[in-house]
Every structure is written in C-alpha cells, then in structure tokens.
Write an enzyme that holds these catalytic residues in place. Structure first.
Site, short mmCIF file in Angstrom:
data_model
loop_
_atom_site.label_atom_id
_atom_site.label_comp_id
_atom_site.label_asym_id
_atom_site.label_seq_id
_atom_site.Cartn_x
_atom_site.Cartn_y
_atom_site.Cartn_z
N ASP A 168 -8.37 16.58 46.28
CA ASP A 168 -8.46 15.14 46.50
C ASP A 168 -7.16 14.53 46.99
OD1 ASP A 168 -9.95 12.64 46.33
OD2 ASP A 168 -8.39 12.09 44.92
N ASP A 321 -11.72 6.10 41.18
CA ASP A 321 -10.56 6.54 41.97
C ASP A 321 -9.30 5.81 41.51
OD1 ASP A 321 -9.01 7.92 43.76
OD2 ASP A 321 -9.79 6.93 45.55
#
Lengths: 453, 339
Positions: A168, A321
């Site tokens: 990520d 996130d």
C-alpha cells in the site's frame, strides 16, 4: 502468538456482563431488534430478548436509542510505528480507533523499516498488546522493502501474525510479480490488498485529473490510472483463483471493473473511504492540503458511483485509510504535501450521517460494510455476535449530534478536512473482548458502560 | 486623468493616495479598492474591479512619461518581492512600479535566502511577516503558493505567477494592451495558441477575457489541452488555421521546454511546423490583428522572428503596460479596506 488469537487486548475480564435493552443489529445472525447480549469470559454467550440474569452479572443498561453491533473493523490504517512515531504510534492509533468505534484495525506495512519481516510484525503486535485497546492486525508487505522487485517472506509474516499482504502506498507495478504474489499468498489464506494506480499514467500528479485540477494548475491523477490496474488485478485474480482486495476504490470505472469481476465469480473485493463517498475535487479550490490524498478526491459522478456501489453491494467494505501526518508536513505547497488524511475518529459519524440518515443504506448494511465484510476479507474473528466469538462490540448513538473537533482527537495527527463539521450520529461505547475500552460521556447514559462508575 | 504635477516638486504633492488624506485629488481620494485582501487569481476580481484596475492603470501610465517618474502614493509602505523562480520581466516590472509609487521595496530571491538552507515557504513568509511588510509579491513554482502565504500573513499577497495556476497581473496587462489597441475587449475574437496545459498565463487570461466578454479560442496540440475546456466557455481546436481565422488578437504561449518530459510532441521542429506562428499563417487573421506574447519567447518554436518583430506585434507594449498595471494593482490593494 497466532493471528487467530485476539491481538492487542487480552480477553481479560472474566465478569459475566449483560448489555440490556438495546437494539441489536447483527446481520450474520439475522438479528435486528431489541435484545440483550450476554458476555462471559470476554466472549459472547447469548443474544436474545429479555435474557434471564443470573446473580452476580454486571448489568449495563444500553442507553435509549443506542444500537449494539458487532465490533467495527477498519481494514486500512497507517499506524506509522516503527519509524514515524512523530505522526502516530500504535498506542495513539488504537486510542483513536476505539474512540471512533473500531474494535480492530489492520495496519499497512509502509513503516520504516517496512513491515516485510517477522520482527517488525512482532514489534507492532507487542505495542498493540501494551496499549490494550483495539486489536491490531498487521498487514505485511508483498515485496521486500515494498520495492516491487521480489516477494517478501510471506509465510513467515503469516506465522508472525500478518493477516494480509499489501504494498500500500504504491501499487505492485509488475504484472508478473502480482500474479505470483496472488498465487503465493493464497497458500497462506492471505488476500493481496492492492493500491491500484498505473504509475506511468499517474506520473507526478497531485489531484484528480479534471476541470478543477486544470483550473487550479495542479497536475492530474487520472481515474483511468486506477481503473487499468483494477482491471489487471481482477483478471489476474481470475487466472489464479486467488482473492484480491482493492484498496480505497475511488474511480467509477474502477468500480465497474470490480462489479464485472464479481459477475464472473472472480474473488475480488473492495473498500471505499468515507472521504471518497463524501467529498469531491471541487474542495481543492483553496489548496488546503487536507484535501490531498491518493487516490485523490474525484468528481461528483465518481462519488455518486461510490454511493451506488455501497448500496448495491459491489463495494464490500468501508475503510478509512487513516493516514496521520504532522502539521508541519501539511503546511507546505500543495505539490509538496504528503498524501493522506486521518479518518478513524470521523468515519462512523460520516457513515451514519451521509449513508444511514441520508437514506442511502440501512443500518444493517452499514454493519456489513464496517464489520461483517472486513472480518471476512481479512479472515479474522468478529463481524458477528455469535455465541463463542470474542465480545468485540461497537455501540452506536445514531441520533447523537456530533461536532468534529480535530484538536480533541486521540490521534497524534490533525490532518482532516472534516474539522468543524456537524454530523448526525456517533459512537456511544466500544468494547473489546468484553472489556469497555471507550465511553463517550456526551451520550446520556453511556457511563453505564464504565465499570468504575 | 491625473493632474500633471510640477515634476520638481513631486514630494510636496500627493497626486495619488491610498489613505484618502486631504490634499489628494478627489477622484483618487477614497479608492473603491478591491474586495479581496489579496490578488491570487483573476477569479478574485469582479468585472467591475477588472475595469477599475485597467482604468487606474491608464492613469498610472502617465507617471511613466514624467521627467521625474515618481509619485508618493505608497510612501511609507513596504513591499517585499519574494521570487522563488527566475523572472526578468515580472520582477523588474513590479520593482519599477513599486519605486514609481515611492514604496520601500525589498527583493528576496530564493537563491540568496534561507530557502537554500531548507526553510519552508511557511517559515519564510512568517519571518517576513514579523517585519511588518504591507505587501508581498510572490513568484513560486507551486500552484497555490500564494494561497498558503496569504493564510499566514496580514500583508496583502500579490500572485506574480504560481506554478501552472495563474499570473493575474500578466492577464491584466494583456487586457490593457488589447483595450488600447482595439478600444474594447468585449466581442473580440482572441485566440490563444501554444502550450495550454502548463500555462498560468492561459488560465488567468481565460478568466479575464471571458469576464470582459471576449470570445476566446484556444489552440494547441491535443496533448497540451486542458481537460474539459468547454466548461471554461472557450472554444478549443487543434487547427491553427481555425484559430487564426478572423482573429482580432493572437496570443502565443511559450513552449515550456523545462516541462516537456511527458511525450507531448515529437520535436520542436515539428511543433513549429504544426503550430508555429508564421507570416504565412497570419494572413488568415483580420487585417488589424495584433500579436501578443507574454515572454520569454522561443523564437522559431511558437513564433517566427518575422512575426515577433513584425508590424502586428505589440509584445513590447505589453511590457510597457506591465508597469502601469502593477502600479494600479499595488495602489488599489493598498487602498482597499479590509478587516
């Protein structure tokens, strides 16, 4: 320590406890109505209306209007430890998580050093155990150093407690490597979580490519840069039969790719952040770097598509996130600011306000998005109030008037575009392993969750 | 419009004043000023304010014709020219404008400042602010740098070019030049040709020309177009002949060689063949067309030297008007009532 054991908080409270009189929403068991929840030894033992109370049971009266749900799991956060403790630590991150109604978080590996090694995984789990708040599920790197060149030691990461792998922050650019990662990680029952972005199309963009970025003179990140990699990943998942999870989907074309993959029976799942179904690139006008994230805020048609995906089931999960940054790092030219905003302490209120109260999704669907599906995608316990599962419980106060106050965050960081927002709905209390880890004292009656009172 | 003053006694008179003090000519006594604290974008200005700036610039132009090119309007005001990017024209133009208005000016260039030691823009601005300047003229490579600076200081910030975003005083001086030559801006066909994508001059000019009612046509290779040009109420074409056809004004934009990493076109030679403004191409325009270029020019790339130096070129008039426009902006911002 195995990843299957509750992590971060011991199941420590042997007290028999009953949550009395709340509305229980437990989609896995088809429950949506007034019921009591009995907890014993840190686990749920029974759920049903008007349960008999044995002597010695601690009684928690659920405040009127509050809703008892299986604990929410934020499957995409950045806790920044080790390496960037000035932004966030595991301890402050899990404090923010429980205050935001999350009983567990999955933390991304882009720390320094990168979590591509069992030692880093163990360090994160140790810090989580010390904090004793939310459970922490580390996500290991797909590739060594997240450099996109060779596979990380995924088996060892699994044994140390990682529940998934992801690079990520950057995509797995090499398609052959992505294929092998999918094949390899599936041996260990781990999904690959991909940040989908074609780096050659994205270039050095800083904002969604469209009218607003054009007028503001900001270099564009086109929606197709996301869409192309989602299409690739769906295709590779189909080829390998391995599960792939698309992180923070934001472009409507990318969601179409997920939808068509699902129609073909491919094992693809995806998540969306609250900001990507709430805000558009129109917000960029003042160059406030708290609107800078990757993927970027997209245009109204994309936001509308995300809302439709939440409704029709093509989006599986909501994840924040959560990306803490120091205020110095954000107080710079838009081009130079790091991507990302914090989200743990605002997500649930935004979801209640913008989804449930706005009539977009029903509360039981929200519980699927925040609890049931994240647990399934990650293969971790939770997502249900079934006898025998750890008593991880989120208690919502859907009618609470909430005003977002970044200065009061438990997170070390303040980088949120939602500061000052008034939202309808919040969190009353959070329990992990039967132990109350957060009580919102602004909710009348919520202090009954606090055993000390 | 301005009373001609005795050049030998310019200190004794205050022909332009931002403070409305007695002794000033009535028409400048209490300037209407500008609503916004700062000038960061043409979008900060109403059409009336644009006209006010252009009218005021006409008056300011006269000061440059005097023997002693100085009025005491901004006496006692401190203006910092904070330039993080190379600039010849804009910096010189602002500095001359400030000096003609008697402001105390200070030039801070990135190479001679703490920026090379790693100081952030925010810290640079806050440190300058601590010395209480009245205005900061900012040139910076990042879009929105002026917005950041303006949030951090009480001084008024004038955007002298921020990355690919805007260059408002350039658009104002372009409009002044057009108005001088054509008597109006409204209803004219203005064609802007070149590297649209990377141009701050384009963005400011589109906003300004549309606000004043010009018909704007933009032209360049498809690779250097902005997305969604129609939303800006301009006509976009990749045909240079179509852009030149019946144009009243042709504005060439610089090919920004430093930004050409992205496969935008094969070579400068091919660019000139396809989009260069040549004498032959110019024949499709109106007979009284004017040719503009914000500079610095790449001769033989976006414009042939014969055109740049030819009879239709008003490029040096643009430069001359730049001083007057910047005097007007400095004067009106200094006079604006804010907070």
């Amino acid at each position: 320590m195995s990843a299957w054991e509750p992590v971060g908080t011991q199941v420590s409270n042997p007290d028999r406890t009953i949550l009395k009189g709340g509305r229980v929403v437990d989609p896995v068991n088809g429950v949506d109505g007034s019921a009591d929840v009995l907890i014993d030894g840190g686990r749920v033992t029974r759920v049903g209306p008007n349960l008999e109370i044995e002597p010695g049971t601690v009684i928690i009266e659920v405040p009127p209007g509050c809703v008892v749900c299986p604990g929410f799991i934020d499957m995409h956060v950045h806790l920044r430890e080790p390496g960037h403790e000035y932004k966030e630590t595991v301890a402050t991150g899990v404090a923010a998580a429980v205050a935001g109604g999350f009983t567990a978080v999955a933390c991304m590996p882009n720390t320094d050093p990168v979590n591509d090694d069992a030692g880093i995984t163990r360090l994160i789990l140790d810090r989580a155990a010390q904090a004793r708040l939310a459970r922490v599920y580390p996500v290991g790197a797909v590739t060594k150093g997240q450099a996109g060149e060779q596979l990380a030691q995924i088996g060892e990461l699994r044994a140390a407690g990682c529940v998934a792998v992801s690079d990520d922050g950057r995509p797995v650019a090499n398609a052959s490597l992505m294929r092998r990662a999918l094949e390899y990680a599936a041996m260990f029952d781990m999904p690959v979580i991909d940040h989908c972005e074609d780096v050659s199309l994205a270039g050095d963009g800083v904002a969604h490519e469209g009218h607003h970025a054009a007028v503001l003179g900001l270099r564009g990140l086109p929606g197709v840069a996301e869409e192309i990699i989602v299409e690739r990943d769906v295709t590779l998942s189909g080829l390998t039969g391995s599960p792939v999870h698309i992180a923070h989907i934001s472009a409507r074309g990318a969601l179409d790719a997920v939808r068509s993959g699902k129609d073909k029976g491919i094992r693809v799942s995806c998540e969306v952040t609250p900001h990507h179904f709430t805000l558009t690139d129109e917000q960029l006008a003042g160059y406030d770097t708290n609107y800078k994230m990757n993927p970027p805020l997209r245009e109204a048609a994309d936001v509308e598509a995300m809302l439709e995906g939440l409704r029709d089931g093509s989006i599986d999960c909501i994840a924040t996130d959560h990306a803490p940054h120091h205020y110095d790092e954000k107080l710079v030219e838009f081009d130079r600011a790091p991507f990302g905003i914090v989200g743990l302490e605002t997500a649930v209120s935004i979801c209640l306000d913008r989804l449930v109260h706005a009539g977009r999704v029903r509360l039981s669907r929200l519980v699927e998005l925040l609890s049931v599906n994240p647990a399934r995608v990650l293969g971790v316990p939770g997502g249900e109030l079934t006898a025998g599962v750890p008593a991880d419980i989120t208690v919502l106060a859907p009618d609470l008037a909430v005003r977002v106050e970044a200065a009061a965050f438990r997170s070390l960081a303040r980088n949120t575009p939602f500061d000052g927002w008034s939202l309808h709905g919040g969190v009353a209390a959070t329990m992990v392993g039967g132990r109350t880890v957060y009580v919102n004292e602004t909710v009348p009656g919520a202090t009954s969750f606090d055993r000390r009172s | 419009m301005l009373p001609r003053t005795d050049p030998t006694r310019h200190d004794a008179e205050i022909p332009l004043t931002g403070s409305g003090s007695s002794g000033a000519p009535a028409e400048f006594e209490t300037p209407a000023g500008l609503r916004a604290k700062d000038l960061l974008s043409i979008g900060d200005l109403s059409a009336d304010e644009i006209q006010l700036i252009l009218d005021t610039a006409e008056a300011m132009k006269e000061v440059g014709t005097r023997t002693i090119k100085k009025v005491p309007t901004l006496r006692g005001k401190t203006v910092v020219n904070l330039f993080f990017e190379a600039s010849t024209r804009t910096r010189a133009s602002f500095e001359i404008a400030e000096k003609r208005l008697s402001a105390d000016t200070l030039n801070v260039a990135a190479t001679g400042s703490s920026v090379v030691k790693g100081e952030t823009l925010a810290d640079t601005v806050r440190n300058l602010e601590a010395m209480a300047p009245d205005m900061i003229v900012l040139r910076h490579a990042a879009a929105g740098a002026g917005h950041l600076a303006a949030r951090l200081c009480r001084a008024r910030v004038i955007n002298a070019g921020d990355g690919m975003h805007e260059h408002p005083t350039q658009a104002l001086l372009d409009a002044m030049t057009i108005r001088q030559r054509k008597g109006r801006v409204e209803g004219l066909k203005v064609s802007i040709i070149g590297d649209l994508l990377h141009s701050r001059v384009l963005r400011s000019n589109v906003l300004l020309l549309r606000a004043l009612g010009a018909e704007v046509c933009v032209c360049g290779p498809a690779t250097l177009m902005l997305p969604d040009m129609a939303r800006l109420s301009v006509r976009a074409t990749t045909s240079i002949d179509e852009a030149v056809e019946d144009a009243d004004v042709i504005m060439l934009l610089r090919i920004q060689l430093e930004r050409m990493r992205g496969y935008f076109f094969p070579s400068l030679r091919e660019y000139f063949q396809q989009f260069g403004m040549t004498v032959a191409r110019l024949r499709r325009a109106k007979r009284d067309v004017i040719i503009m270029h914000p500079g610095p020019m790449n001769r033989g790339v976006e414009i042939a030297s014969e055109v740049a130096d030819g009879p239709y070129s008003v490029i040096l008039e643009q430069v001359a008007n730049g001083v007057a426009v910047r005097m007007a902006v400095l004067y009106l911002l200094a006079g604006a009532r804010h907070e």
